[in-house]
Design a protein around this motif. Structure first.
Motif: not given
Length: 90
Positions: A16-23, A65-71
């Motif tokens: 799969m291709t991950l696309e980050f916020d910075d493009g 959906e991929l969910i960032d783990i912030k904790d």
């Protein structure tokens, strides 16, 4: 020979291709989806590296959906569970 890209041992459907916020985009092999802490998580391996990215994972119908783990505490527990599962696979 073949112009097919190197899949680093993964089947094409397991990439799969991950696309980050910075493009920036990174192709990753799917190591697996696993349960921890009563939730689903996914482990991804950026192709050509030994890195592992772990995200929360939610799937419905044909969508995911991929969910960032912030904790930090949750992340450390999930990593420990992934490492335990990885050792059992060997």
């Amino acid at each position: 020979m073949s112009d097919k890209k190197d899949l680093y041992g993964y089947e094409e459907e397991d990439i799969m291709t991950l696309e980050f916020d910075d493009g920036e985009a990174t192709e990753c092999g799917i190591l697996g989806v696993f349960d921890a802490l009563g939730k689903e998580y996914i482990a991804l391996n950026p192709l050509g590296t030994e890195d592992v990215y772990i995200y929360g994972y939610r799937e419905s119908d044909e969508e995911y959906e991929l969910i960032d783990i912030k904790d930090d505490d949750e992340f450390n527990k999930v990593v420990a569970e992934f490492e335990k599962l990885a050792v059992e696979e060997v």
